[in-house]
Structure formats: structure tokens, C-alpha cells
Design an enzyme around this catalytic site. Structure first.
Site, mmCIF file in Angstrom:
data_model
loop_
_atom_site.group_PDB
_atom_site.id
_atom_site.type_symbol
_atom_site.label_atom_id
_atom_site.label_comp_id
_atom_site.label_asym_id
_atom_site.label_seq_id
_atom_site.Cartn_x
_atom_site.Cartn_y
_atom_site.Cartn_z
ATOM 1 N N THR A 1 12.688 19.003 -23.325
ATOM 2 C CA THR A 1 11.875 18.209 -24.269
ATOM 3 C C THR A 1 12.783 17.774 -25.419
ATOM 4 O OG1 THR A 1 9.798 19.310 -23.749
ATOM 5 C CG2 THR A 1 10.008 18.446 -25.989
ATOM 6 N N ARG B 1 -2.343 17.640 -16.827
ATOM 7 C CA ARG B 1 -1.910 18.712 -17.749
ATOM 8 C C ARG B 1 -1.210 18.073 -18.957
ATOM 9 N NH1 ARG B 1 3.128 20.442 -20.306
ATOM 10 N NH2 ARG B 1 2.926 22.645 -20.751
ATOM 11 N N GLY C 1 4.617 24.974 -23.484
ATOM 12 C CA GLY C 1 3.611 24.211 -24.193
ATOM 13 C C GLY C 1 2.299 24.931 -24.398
ATOM 14 N N THR D 1 9.616 22.875 -29.059
ATOM 15 C CA THR D 1 10.014 22.761 -27.654
ATOM 16 C C THR D 1 9.813 24.122 -27.003
ATOM 17 O OG1 THR D 1 11.930 22.491 -26.184
ATOM 18 C CG2 THR D 1 12.411 23.082 -28.459
HETATM 19 N N1 GLY Z 1 6.888 21.818 -24.614
HETATM 20 C C1 GLY Z 1 6.689 20.804 -23.665
HETATM 21 C C2 GLY Z 1 5.581 21.073 -22.762
HETATM 22 O O1 GLY Z 1 5.257 22.236 -22.476
HETATM 23 O O2 GLY Z 1 4.978 20.152 -22.275
#
Ligand code: GLY
Length: 302
Positions: free
Chosen positions: A174, A202, A228, A225
Site C-alpha cells: 500500500t 472487500r 486493513g 498501511t
Molecule cells: N491496508 C490496506 C488494506 O488492508 O487494504
């Protein structure tokens, strides 16, 4: 483990910090990833040194990273379980708390530019899936040929995730940026493909205001990052920025990354800029490539 750095920056000065994602970049590839972060921070520096806004600088840095196929954002983003791209991005500025975001977006070359258009248009903050596509096309953006954005490396990672039998897997990569301009305003921007093999629809933390991305001139700006689902559950970005009103970016980042691991078992990284221009970051993963530029110098690492 947490690793942190910070730099002092007097009032009236500028600073930018970018990340190329928390994860586990092999040693042989770290230099290439750091070079990508350096290029992004250098682009932001040009804007800030010329008196440009933190918002423009953060967005420009993320565009450089979206265009670099080694990162999990824009070109090179990871694939869903169906082998498609569903892209997430968010940008926010700290003066009026304006924000724009898109999630589960079809392939478009620069999702962060569409998020910026959402912010500027101002009716809503977050558009998802077909609504995000409709907004983008209405704002003049053209969908990309998926083949031009899907890399062989992304295909290979999906094949590995499928072979391992996991529903979805860690992608890393990310990208994000936080900046403070010479007028004292802050901004944050984050963009990602999410997780390898994620289920359709998602959405992770990156496009969610207060989770992966947050900015408020009263405290500073944050881009997260990592895992998530964990970042969403602790509202990492907003929590960090609120704490920045009372503490420096280095201890705030280190404390929150440790808390996130303790409370919800999630690993990741966080970059912060304080309202005074100080920069700090922390990670609980093996690597998080980053680069910083400020009026007095620059630095980069993993
Ligand atoms: N941190 C990025 C995600 O999990 O989508």
C-alpha cells in the site's frame, strides 16, 4: 518491533513523508522500493518548495507510487479472488477537513486523482464500486485496460495465494503520503489494491476517513498501511491525529502500532506529520519502505 525516526522542523517550513507499504520486501528488492519512495518524496518536495499545498504534494507523491508497478496501488496492484482489480484511495486536507475517497473501483490509472476529484466536487465523501466508476467517468477520467495495469508479479502472487489454500493473503505495498506546507496546513493520501485474493467488495482501511487516512491542522496527518481489518477496528488514522495534538509523531506512531498489535493482533505501519512539520513513523512488520523530504534535507530507508 517498532522503529521510528523524527526530524525537527520549525514553523513556516515544509515536510513530506511517504511510505511504500508495510510488509516483507526481500533484501534484494529493498533498494528498488526505496528508490520508488524517494522519487515520490522528491516530486512532493518540488511542489512544497515552490509554495504549493500539502494536498497537492501528498496527491502528487501518491501518483508517482501508483504509476510504479512495484507497489500495490494503481499499476501493479494486487488481484481479487476473481483475478480482477478493485482499487481503494483517499485524500484529506486538514484546514477545512475536506476529504474524498473511492473504493472497490474498477481499473483506473490513478485512483488518488479520482479521490481528489471527489474532494473538490464536495457532494459526497466516499463512492464505491459502480458508483465510483460512474463518478470517475462523469469527472472526465477514462477506465484503463486492465491488462495495462495487471502485472505478472500480481498474477503470480494470486496463484501463490490460491495454491496455499488461503481465502486471501497479505499483499503489503500500500502507498501513502503525509505533508505539511509552508502555510502550516497538512494533508494525507493513501492508495492500495488491498489484499491478495480478497473477496469481491472487500474494502480495507485505506479509503476510510479516520482509519487509513486522516488530516486535521489541529494535530497533523496520518497514512496507515498493513492489515486493513485491524486498522479499521482501531480507527488508526483519526486516533493518531488526535494524539498528535498532545505528543510528537514518533511516540504517537510507536505507541499506536504496538497498541494495535496488542488489542486486535494486527501488524502494520503508520507515517505521521505533526502540525509543526515534525515527521515520525513506526512499523511492526519486517519492512516499510519510506522517504522523507523537508526544507533542510531528506532521508529514506526500509
Ligand atoms: N491496508 C490496506 C488494506 O488492508 O487494504
Amino acid at each position: 518491533m517498532s522503529v521510528t525516526r523524527s526530524w525537527a522542523s520549525d514553523g513556516g517550513r515544509f515536510a513530506v513523508l511517504v511510505h511504500g507499504g508495510a510488509g516483507d520486501v526481500p533484501d534484494a528488492k529493498v533498494e528498488r522500493h526505496v528508490a520508488g519512495c524517494r522519487a515520490a518524496a522528491a516530486r512532493a518536495r518540488e511542489i512544497l518548495a515552490a509554495g504549493g499545498s500539502a494536498l497537492d504534494a501528498a496527491q502528487a507523491a501518491v501518483i508517482v507510487l501508483e504509476d510504479d508497478p512495484v507497489f500495490n496501488a494503481g499499476t501493479g496492484a494486487c488481484l481479487t479472488a476473481d483475478g480482477t482489480l478493485e482499487l481503494d484511495a483517499c485524500v484529506m486536507e486538514g484546514e477545512a477537513l475536506r476529504a474524498g475517497a473511492v473504493c472497490a473501483l474498477d481499473p483506473f490509472k490513478n485512483p488518488i486523482a479520482i479521490a481528489r476529484a471527489v474532494l473538490e466536487e464536495g457532494t459526497h465523501v466516499l463512492y464505491a464500486a459502480r458508483g465510483a466508476r460512474a463518478f470517475a467517468e462523469g469527472a472526465g477520467f477514462s477506465p484503463a485496460d486492465p491488462a495495462s495495469m495487471i502485472t505478472e508479479a500480481a498474477r503470480q502472487k494470486l496463484a501463490e495465494a490460491r495454491a496455499s489454500g488461503k481465502v486471501s493473503g497479505w499483499a503489503g505495498g500500500t502507498v501513502g503520503a503525509v505533508a505539511r506546507d509552508v502555510r502550516g496546513h497538512v494533508a494525507a493520501a493513501t492508495s492500495t489494491g488491498g489484499m491478495v485474493g480478497k473477496r469481491a467488495g472487500r474494502v480495507g482501511d485505506s479509503p476510510i476517513v479516520g482509519a487509513g487516512t486522516y488530516a486535521d491542522d489541529l494535530g497533523g496527518a496520518a497514512s496507515a498501511t498493513g492489515h486493513g481489518e485491524g486498522i479499521l477496528r482501531v480507527a488508526l488514522g483519526a486516533t493518531a491525529v488526535h494524539r498528535l495534538a498532545h505528543a510528537g509523531p514518533e511516540p504517537v506512531a510507536r505507541g499506536l502500532i504496538a497498541e494495535m498489535r496488542a488489542r486486535v493482533g494486527a501488524t502494520g505501519g503508520l507515517i505521521l506529520v505533526g502540525r509543526d512539520g515534525r515527521l515520525g513513523w513506526a512499523r511492526s512488520t519486517r519492512t516499510m519502505t519510506w522517504a522523507a523530504e523537508w526544507d533542510g534535507g531528506g532521508e529514506a530507508g526500509a
